[in-house]
Design a protein around this motif. Sequence first.
Motif, mmCIF file in Angstrom:
data_model
loop_
_atom_site.group_PDB
_atom_site.id
_atom_site.type_symbol
_atom_site.label_atom_id
_atom_site.label_comp_id
_atom_site.label_asym_id
_atom_site.label_seq_id
_atom_site.Cartn_x
_atom_site.Cartn_y
_atom_site.Cartn_z
ATOM 1 N N MET A 120 4.847 -7.522 -12.530
ATOM 2 C CA MET A 120 5.304 -7.568 -13.914
ATOM 3 C C MET A 120 4.651 -6.495 -14.784
ATOM 4 S SD MET A 120 7.627 -9.780 -13.939
ATOM 5 C CE MET A 120 7.903 -9.903 -15.707
ATOM 6 N N VAL A 121 3.785 -5.670 -14.199
ATOM 7 C CA VAL A 121 3.224 -4.540 -14.929
ATOM 8 C C VAL A 121 4.362 -3.566 -15.233
ATOM 9 C CG1 VAL A 121 1.637 -2.579 -14.803
ATOM 10 C CG2 VAL A 121 0.948 -4.820 -13.902
ATOM 11 N N GLU A 122 4.416 -3.092 -16.465
ATOM 12 C CA GLU A 122 5.590 -2.334 -16.911
ATOM 13 C C GLU A 122 5.465 -0.831 -16.688
ATOM 14 O OE1 GLU A 122 6.503 -3.354 -20.944
ATOM 15 O OE2 GLU A 122 7.163 -5.388 -20.414
ATOM 16 N N VAL A 123 6.594 -0.255 -16.328
ATOM 17 C CA VAL A 123 6.778 1.196 -16.290
ATOM 18 C C VAL A 123 8.031 1.481 -17.113
ATOM 19 C CG1 VAL A 123 7.326 3.197 -14.842
ATOM 20 C CG2 VAL A 123 5.695 1.473 -14.026
ATOM 21 N N GLY A 124 7.903 2.286 -18.149
ATOM 22 C CA GLY A 124 9.045 2.553 -19.002
ATOM 23 C C GLY A 124 9.557 1.329 -19.728
ATOM 24 N N GLY A 125 8.656 0.403 -20.028
ATOM 25 C CA GLY A 125 9.022 -0.775 -20.801
ATOM 26 C C GLY A 125 9.625 -1.907 -19.999
ATOM 27 N N MET A 126 9.732 -1.758 -18.672
ATOM 28 C CA MET A 126 10.288 -2.807 -17.818
ATOM 29 C C MET A 126 9.358 -3.029 -16.629
ATOM 30 S SD MET A 126 13.018 -3.956 -19.229
ATOM 31 C CE MET A 126 13.940 -4.799 -17.941
ATOM 32 N N SER A 166 3.176 3.985 -4.397
ATOM 33 C CA SER A 166 2.689 2.634 -4.652
ATOM 34 C C SER A 166 2.021 2.607 -6.026
ATOM 35 C CB SER A 166 1.690 2.204 -3.575
ATOM 36 O OG SER A 166 0.553 3.063 -3.605
ATOM 37 N N MET A 167 1.866 1.408 -6.574
ATOM 38 C CA MET A 167 1.211 1.269 -7.872
ATOM 39 C C MET A 167 -0.013 0.374 -7.684
ATOM 40 S SD MET A 167 2.760 0.031 -11.558
ATOM 41 C CE MET A 167 2.590 -1.702 -11.119
ATOM 42 N N ASP A 168 -1.046 0.937 -7.085
ATOM 43 C CA ASP A 168 -2.249 0.179 -6.767
ATOM 44 C C ASP A 168 -3.275 0.202 -7.894
ATOM 45 O OD1 ASP A 168 -1.401 -0.628 -4.245
ATOM 46 O OD2 ASP A 168 -2.109 1.213 -3.313
ATOM 47 N N THR A 169 -3.294 1.279 -8.662
ATOM 48 C CA THR A 169 -4.343 1.469 -9.659
ATOM 49 C C THR A 169 -3.739 1.858 -11.006
ATOM 50 O OG1 THR A 169 -4.599 3.831 -9.195
ATOM 51 C CG2 THR A 169 -5.880 2.303 -7.835
ATOM 52 N N LEU A 170 -4.583 1.867 -12.036
ATOM 53 C CA LEU A 170 -4.136 2.298 -13.358
ATOM 54 C C LEU A 170 -3.694 3.762 -13.309
ATOM 55 C CD1 LEU A 170 -3.795 1.519 -16.329
ATOM 56 C CD2 LEU A 170 -6.168 2.253 -16.704
ATOM 57 N N ARG A 171 -4.358 4.551 -12.498
ATOM 58 C CA ARG A 171 -3.966 5.955 -12.331
ATOM 59 C C ARG A 171 -2.546 6.066 -11.809
ATOM 60 N NH1 ARG A 171 -7.084 10.725 -10.726
ATOM 61 N NH2 ARG A 171 -5.760 12.207 -9.634
ATOM 62 N N ASP A 172 -2.187 5.223 -10.836
ATOM 63 C CA ASP A 172 -0.837 5.224 -10.283
ATOM 64 C C ASP A 172 0.188 4.832 -11.352
ATOM 65 O OD1 ASP A 172 -1.850 5.842 -7.764
ATOM 66 O OD2 ASP A 172 -1.993 3.739 -7.184
ATOM 67 N N LYS A 173 -0.145 3.798 -12.125
ATOM 68 C CA LYS A 173 0.755 3.360 -13.191
ATOM 69 C C LYS A 173 0.995 4.479 -14.191
ATOM 70 C CE LYS A 173 1.080 0.106 -17.088
ATOM 71 N NZ LYS A 173 1.655 1.121 -17.973
ATOM 72 N N GLN A 174 -0.064 5.158 -14.588
ATOM 73 C CA GLN A 174 0.061 6.238 -15.563
ATOM 74 C C GLN A 174 0.891 7.385 -15.007
ATOM 75 O OE1 GLN A 174 -4.136 6.844 -16.221
ATOM 76 N NE2 GLN A 174 -4.230 5.377 -17.919
ATOM 77 N N TYR A 175 0.783 7.639 -13.718
ATOM 78 C CA TYR A 175 1.583 8.694 -13.084
ATOM 79 C C TYR A 175 3.063 8.329 -13.124
ATOM 80 C CZ TYR A 175 3.577 11.549 -9.332
ATOM 81 O OH TYR A 175 4.368 12.405 -8.593
ATOM 82 N N LEU A 176 3.390 7.083 -12.771
ATOM 83 C CA LEU A 176 4.782 6.644 -12.810
ATOM 84 C C LEU A 176 5.319 6.661 -14.239
ATOM 85 C CD1 LEU A 176 4.648 3.683 -10.256
ATOM 86 C CD2 LEU A 176 5.582 5.972 -9.893
ATOM 87 N N GLU A 177 4.496 6.247 -15.189
ATOM 88 C CA GLU A 177 4.894 6.290 -16.593
ATOM 89 C C GLU A 177 5.220 7.714 -17.027
ATOM 90 O OE1 GLU A 177 5.473 4.238 -19.047
ATOM 91 O OE2 GLU A 177 4.364 2.368 -18.776
ATOM 92 N N SER A 178 4.407 8.664 -16.607
ATOM 93 C CA SER A 178 4.630 10.054 -17.010
ATOM 94 C C SER A 178 5.949 10.574 -16.448
ATOM 95 C CB SER A 178 3.461 10.941 -16.558
ATOM 96 O OG SER A 178 3.427 11.077 -15.147
ATOM 97 N N LEU A 179 6.262 10.225 -15.203
ATOM 98 C CA LEU A 179 7.543 10.647 -14.619
ATOM 99 C C LEU A 179 8.714 10.039 -15.379
ATOM 100 C CD1 LEU A 179 6.770 10.350 -10.782
ATOM 101 C CD2 LEU A 179 6.907 12.439 -12.161
ATOM 102 N N TRP A 180 8.586 8.757 -15.720
ATOM 103 C CA TRP A 180 9.665 8.078 -16.449
ATOM 104 C C TRP A 180 9.840 8.696 -17.839
ATOM 105 C CZ3 TRP A 180 13.156 4.460 -14.897
ATOM 106 C CH2 TRP A 180 13.911 3.850 -15.894
ATOM 107 N N ASP A 181 8.750 8.926 -18.538
ATOM 108 C CA ASP A 181 8.807 9.462 -19.899
ATOM 109 C C ASP A 181 9.392 10.872 -19.930
ATOM 110 O OD1 ASP A 181 7.704 7.119 -20.817
ATOM 111 O OD2 ASP A 181 5.668 7.914 -21.028
ATOM 112 N N GLN A 182 9.188 11.624 -18.856
ATOM 113 C CA GLN A 182 9.714 12.984 -18.773
ATOM 114 C C GLN A 182 11.176 13.017 -18.319
ATOM 115 O OE1 GLN A 182 7.017 14.915 -16.032
ATOM 116 N NE2 GLN A 182 5.240 14.383 -17.287
#
Length: 257
Positions: free
Chosen positions: A25-31, A233-249
């Motif tokens: 349930m951790v969000e990427v791009g608001g979902m 994979s989304m194992d760490t906060l670093r991974d989450k931030q990376y996925l967020e950056s791809l989505w935001d771009q």
Amino acid sequence: MKAVILAGGLGTRLSEETIMKPKPMVEVGGMPVIWHIMKNYAAYDVRDFIILGGYKSHIIKEFFRDYMMRFSSVRFEMRDQKMEILESSSEEWSVTVLNTGETTNTGGRLLRAREHIGDDPFFFTYGDGVSNVNFNELKQEHEKSGVAVTLTAVQPPGRFGALSFAEDPRLIAQFQEKPQGDGAWINGGFFMVNPEAIDTISGDAIAWEEQPLRMLAENKQLGAYRHRGFWQSMDTLRDKQYLESLWDQGNAPWKVW
């Protein structure tokens, strides 16, 4: 065809987020990331989902309970205590959320879902990783191989940039940010499974990645579908931030819908 998604672990390496919610349930791009995974399956006409919950599974249930309201236009007649849905953009999904226990291991969770899965092959994955795996190709490879389980094999990128030195050791000849890793293929977490493979799981404490997969490999019943596209994979906060950056771009390779 069904997709079964593991969503019950504690997610301790992402504790900044998972102290309040289950990892899927951790969000990427608001979902939630599990939504991204389900959207990928739905792009290949897989719309029947079984979610194997555990830790804070009530949050997953509440998300799907309120999903239609979240994406609908509504009118409230406060005096009469009535609500009218004016327009809805909900998904054409069937979602079963099972409480498989907070301490149950990954194989045990699948075992607990056996009666809900039926007798047909199904997709099986973790609720914390995204990819642009072609599920039609995975299904075709599974059917062609005749094995009980087909595993998606991936080659993750290196975590750090790689340097090549020039003849002069004080100079760098080449720099590559996040190059391909050492060439090793790993378990990418997207499976196609025949129901009889669940018989390799003996109880709650069994990890799907250990005894069951080893046994299937020894019996030549574990196949591989090699995926050379995007996987993360989304194992760490670093991974989450990376996925967020791809989505935001606007550059999210897993967004195939």
